[in-house]
Design a protein around this motif. Structure first.
Motif, short mmCIF file in Angstrom:
data_model
loop_
_atom_site.label_atom_id
_atom_site.label_comp_id
_atom_site.label_asym_id
_atom_site.label_seq_id
_atom_site.Cartn_x
_atom_site.Cartn_y
_atom_site.Cartn_z
N THR A 56 0.29 -1.49 -0.04
CA THR A 56 -0.10 0.06 0.01
C THR A 56 0.89 1.23 0.31
O THR A 56 1.72 1.09 0.52
CB THR A 56 -1.08 0.09 1.11
OG1 THR A 56 0.02 0.12 2.44
CG2 THR A 56 -1.92 -1.27 1.25
N ILE A 57 0.05 2.15 -0.26
CA ILE A 57 1.27 3.98 0.19
C ILE A 57 1.30 4.11 1.62
O ILE A 57 2.66 4.71 1.00
CB ILE A 57 0.53 5.02 -0.64
CG1 ILE A 57 -0.15 4.25 -2.26
CG2 ILE A 57 0.40 5.80 -0.88
CD1 ILE A 57 -1.23 5.34 -2.98
N ARG A 58 0.80 3.49 2.16
CA ARG A 58 1.55 3.59 3.55
C ARG A 58 2.74 2.91 4.31
O ARG A 58 3.16 3.60 4.38
CB ARG A 58 0.31 3.78 4.15
CG ARG A 58 0.42 3.77 5.78
CD ARG A 58 -0.95 3.79 6.90
NE ARG A 58 -2.01 4.04 6.27
CZ ARG A 58 -3.14 4.51 6.47
NH1 ARG A 58 -2.99 2.93 7.47
NH2 ARG A 58 -3.87 4.49 6.50
N ASP A 59 2.86 1.58 3.17
CA ASP A 59 3.78 0.80 3.54
C ASP A 59 5.01 1.54 2.94
O ASP A 59 5.49 1.17 3.40
CB ASP A 59 3.39 -0.50 3.00
CG ASP A 59 2.06 -1.45 4.38
OD1 ASP A 59 2.56 -0.35 5.59
OD2 ASP A 59 1.43 -1.95 4.08
N TYR A 60 4.42 1.73 1.94
CA TYR A 60 5.78 2.55 0.99
C TYR A 60 6.60 3.77 1.85
O TYR A 60 7.56 3.62 1.50
CB TYR A 60 5.69 2.90 -0.82
CG TYR A 60 6.67 3.66 -1.82
CD1 TYR A 60 7.57 2.08 -2.24
CD2 TYR A 60 6.05 4.87 -2.16
CE1 TYR A 60 8.26 2.69 -2.75
CE2 TYR A 60 7.10 5.03 -2.63
CZ TYR A 60 7.99 5.14 -3.20
OH TYR A 60 9.16 5.14 -3.83
N GLU A 61 5.80 4.24 1.67
CA GLU A 61 5.97 5.57 2.93
C GLU A 61 6.88 5.18 3.84
O GLU A 61 7.28 6.04 4.38
CB GLU A 61 4.53 6.83 3.12
CG GLU A 61 4.62 6.86 1.31
CD GLU A 61 2.77 7.96 1.67
OE1 GLU A 61 2.50 7.85 2.77
OE2 GLU A 61 2.27 8.65 0.97
N ALA A 62 6.19 4.79 4.70
CA ALA A 62 7.26 4.12 5.69
C ALA A 62 8.13 3.23 5.51
O ALA A 62 9.23 3.50 6.86
CB ALA A 62 5.92 3.26 7.11
N ARG A 63 8.47 3.12 4.58
CA ARG A 63 9.28 2.08 3.94
C ARG A 63 10.76 2.85 3.74
O ARG A 63 11.66 3.01 3.80
CB ARG A 63 9.51 1.17 2.58
CG ARG A 63 8.79 -0.07 3.46
CD ARG A 63 8.65 -1.39 2.58
NE ARG A 63 8.35 -2.68 3.25
CZ ARG A 63 7.41 -2.52 2.47
NH1 ARG A 63 7.71 -3.45 1.31
NH2 ARG A 63 6.27 -4.06 2.92
N THR A 64 10.46 3.80 3.16
CA THR A 64 11.31 5.08 1.63
C THR A 64 11.19 6.26 2.58
O THR A 64 12.31 7.03 2.46
CB THR A 64 10.27 5.26 1.02
OG1 THR A 64 9.36 6.04 0.28
CG2 THR A 64 10.52 4.12 -0.62
#
Length: 85
Positions: A7-15
């Motif tokens: 999800t976008i939330r997971d992507y932002e949390a990782r990057t």
């Protein structure tokens, strides 16, 4: 080949870089909360005052309730006398 859904939330949390702690917003939150509670208490006080004013303007409501309770008490006394005999 396997594809992992993200999800976008997971992507932002990782990057993204981790957010730094900001003590100032917490202070603002407590100020906003206390201000909100103050306004809520003021509105409750106003509502209470309005109820008291309307009760003072309508004294017949208490008289009507008193008559109703006296009728009920009279009925209960008559009924108890009837069953005592």
């Amino acid at each position: 080949m396997t594809v992992e859904l993200i999800t976008i939330r997971d992507y932002e949390a990782r990057t993204r870089e981790p957010d730094r702690a900001h003590p100032l917003p917490k202070q603002l939150d407590t100020q906003e909360t206390s201000e909100m509670l103050l306004h809520e208490e003021l509105s409750r006080a106003r509502i209470r005052d309005l109820h008291q004013e309307t009760q003072a303007l309508r004294p017949w409501r208490r008289a009507r309730a008193a008559r109703r309770w006296s009728r009920l008490a009279r009925w209960a006394a008559d009924r108890s006398k009837r069953f005592e005999d």
